[in-house]
Design a protein around this motif. Structure first.
Motif, mmCIF file in Angstrom:
data_model
loop_
_atom_site.group_PDB
_atom_site.id
_atom_site.type_symbol
_atom_site.label_atom_id
_atom_site.label_comp_id
_atom_site.label_asym_id
_atom_site.label_seq_id
_atom_site.Cartn_x
_atom_site.Cartn_y
_atom_site.Cartn_z
ATOM 1 N N ARG A 197 42.522 28.036 52.666
ATOM 2 C CA ARG A 197 41.622 29.544 53.020
ATOM 3 C C ARG A 197 40.260 29.563 53.902
ATOM 4 O O ARG A 197 39.351 30.519 54.620
ATOM 5 C CB ARG A 197 42.119 30.842 51.913
ATOM 6 C CG ARG A 197 43.395 31.169 52.333
ATOM 7 C CD ARG A 197 44.168 31.682 50.805
ATOM 8 N NE ARG A 197 44.049 31.296 49.636
ATOM 9 C CZ ARG A 197 43.213 32.045 48.344
ATOM 10 N NH1 ARG A 197 43.575 33.387 48.480
ATOM 11 N NH2 ARG A 197 43.369 31.357 47.562
ATOM 12 N N VAL A 211 50.750 31.090 54.514
ATOM 13 C CA VAL A 211 49.509 31.428 54.701
ATOM 14 C C VAL A 211 49.342 32.777 56.768
ATOM 15 O O VAL A 211 50.049 31.770 56.761
ATOM 16 C CB VAL A 211 47.897 30.753 55.395
ATOM 17 C CG1 VAL A 211 46.646 31.657 55.074
ATOM 18 C CG2 VAL A 211 47.868 29.644 54.111
ATOM 19 N N VAL A 268 38.151 36.272 52.977
ATOM 20 C CA VAL A 268 39.430 35.347 52.074
ATOM 21 C C VAL A 268 39.922 36.804 51.542
ATOM 22 O O VAL A 268 39.230 37.835 50.717
ATOM 23 C CB VAL A 268 39.177 34.302 51.666
ATOM 24 C CG1 VAL A 268 40.146 34.307 50.738
ATOM 25 C CG2 VAL A 268 38.659 33.103 52.098
#
Length: 94
Positions: A23, A47, A92
């Motif tokens: 990330r 992800v 993020v």
């Protein structure tokens, strides 16, 4: 820049992609390219990310996802292209 030159890619990355700075490296790479959007871990080990910006830069991010961070081992990248929604900045999410 007209809206037609902006693209949005919604990606799901599978493999060994959590706990390997995926990330953070995605965020840094997107910011370097000037791409907006977000990235987050999913409970199933994948992800998820959204990239929005100039078409070529968004495509560069999608290609980058196939390798990801140096310690990642990517098995698959599932990409869906969508209409841009006006993302600003890259973050993020948790």
């Amino acid at each position: 820049m007209s809206d037609s030159s902006r693209a949005r890619a919604h990606v799901y990355v599978s493999g060994h992609v959590q706990g390997v700075y995926y990330r953070a490296t995605t965020r840094d790479t997107a910011r370097d390219l000037g791409v907006d959007g977000w990235v987050k871990n999913l409970s199933d080990g994948r992800v998820e990310a959204v990239f929005e910006g100039p078409r070529d830069d968004v495509e560069s991010m999608v290609q980058w996802c196939h390798d990801g961070s140096p310690m990642a081992s990517v098995d698959d990248v599932d990409v869906t292209y969508e209409d841009p929604r006006g993302e600003t900045g890259f973050r993020v999410e948790r």
